[in-house]
Design a protein around this motif. Structure first.
Motif, mmCIF file in Angstrom:
data_model
loop_
_atom_site.group_PDB
_atom_site.id
_atom_site.type_symbol
_atom_site.label_atom_id
_atom_site.label_comp_id
_atom_site.label_asym_id
_atom_site.label_seq_id
_atom_site.Cartn_x
_atom_site.Cartn_y
_atom_site.Cartn_z
ATOM 1 N N VAL A 28 0.845 -1.185 0.000
ATOM 2 C CA VAL A 28 0.000 0.000 0.000
ATOM 3 C C VAL A 28 0.886 1.242 0.000
ATOM 4 O O VAL A 28 1.926 1.268 0.663
ATOM 5 N N LEU A 29 0.460 2.256 -0.735
ATOM 6 C CA LEU A 29 1.179 3.518 -0.769
ATOM 7 C C LEU A 29 0.662 4.409 0.353
ATOM 8 O O LEU A 29 -0.526 4.718 0.401
ATOM 9 N N LEU A 30 1.571 4.810 1.250
ATOM 10 C CA LEU A 30 1.212 5.668 2.377
ATOM 11 C C LEU A 30 2.054 6.934 2.349
ATOM 12 O O LEU A 30 3.186 6.934 1.882
ATOM 13 N N GLN A 31 1.471 8.009 2.892
ATOM 14 C CA GLN A 31 2.188 9.267 3.035
ATOM 15 C C GLN A 31 2.444 9.547 4.515
ATOM 16 O O GLN A 31 1.659 9.143 5.368
ATOM 17 N N LEU A 32 3.535 10.241 4.800
ATOM 18 C CA LEU A 32 3.854 10.681 6.158
ATOM 19 C C LEU A 32 3.349 12.115 6.298
ATOM 20 O O LEU A 32 3.856 13.035 5.648
ATOM 21 N N ARG A 33 2.334 12.283 7.139
ATOM 22 C CA ARG A 33 1.668 13.579 7.283
ATOM 23 C C ARG A 33 2.568 14.603 7.969
ATOM 24 O O ARG A 33 3.280 14.269 8.911
ATOM 25 N N ARG A 34 2.468 15.858 7.502
ATOM 26 C CA ARG A 34 3.133 16.963 8.191
ATOM 27 C C ARG A 34 2.419 18.268 7.837
ATOM 28 O O ARG A 34 1.822 18.390 6.766
ATOM 29 N N GLY A 35 2.462 19.191 8.772
ATOM 30 C CA GLY A 35 1.932 20.527 8.522
ATOM 31 C C GLY A 35 0.437 20.613 8.351
ATOM 32 O O GLY A 35 -0.067 21.616 7.857
#
Length: 159
Positions: A28-35
């Motif tokens: 699965v493609l995941l993003q690391l959240r910021r801001g």
């Protein structure tokens, strides 16, 4: 939350888990959240966001995938609709529509770097830590094949 005339109001959102076959099984493609002010530092669906007025959850999922990951032409499969509460947080009542797609047009990439510190493919069997909790619950159900059309999160006796 309440709307006009004190009626109960929920916030709808659409999530897209892009999936692919990896050497050790599905990834699965995941993003690391910021801001963002919400769950920053947590891994999350590569594309997700509010359903806008007059928009279907399917349309929102397609739009978010285009805006956040730069892909379109998804073959969206509804995994579950999740009724969620945050126990009094500002975004405390939600209806989340979770979709998967194994196909799309374009190469997934970070389109909003101010909101995304990293983006990676992860085996469903070896997810990173931490993952946004309600999203982790759905990913576990996808991995085990136990997803149901309707789920709850944050309520006593969740299903």
């Amino acid at each position: 939350m309440s709307g006009p005339e004190g009626r109960f109001v929920v916030v709808p959102a659409a999530y897209v888990f892009l999936l692919r076959d990896g050497l050790a099984g599905p990834e699965v493609l995941l993003q690391l959240r910021r801001g963002t002010g919400y769950m920053d530092g947590h891994w999350a669906a590569a594309a997700a966001g509010h359903v806008e007025r007059g928009e279907t959850a399917y349309d929102a999922a397609e739009r978010e995938a285009r805006e956040e990951v730069g892909v379109e032409g998804l073959d969206l499969q509804l995994v579950t609709a999740m009724q969620r509460t945050g126990g009094g947080e500002p975004i405390d009542e939600r209806i989340d529509f979770f979709f998967t797609s194994y196909t799309w047009l374009g190469e997934p990439r970070i389109v909003e770097p101010e909101k995304c510190a990293d983006m990676r493919w992860w085996p469903l069997e070896a997810l990173p830590d931490p993952v946004v909790p309600h999203e982790l619950a759905v990913l576990r159900a996808v991995r085990s094949g136990t997803a149901t059309p309707y789920t709850t999160f944050g309520f006593r006796g969740d299903r």
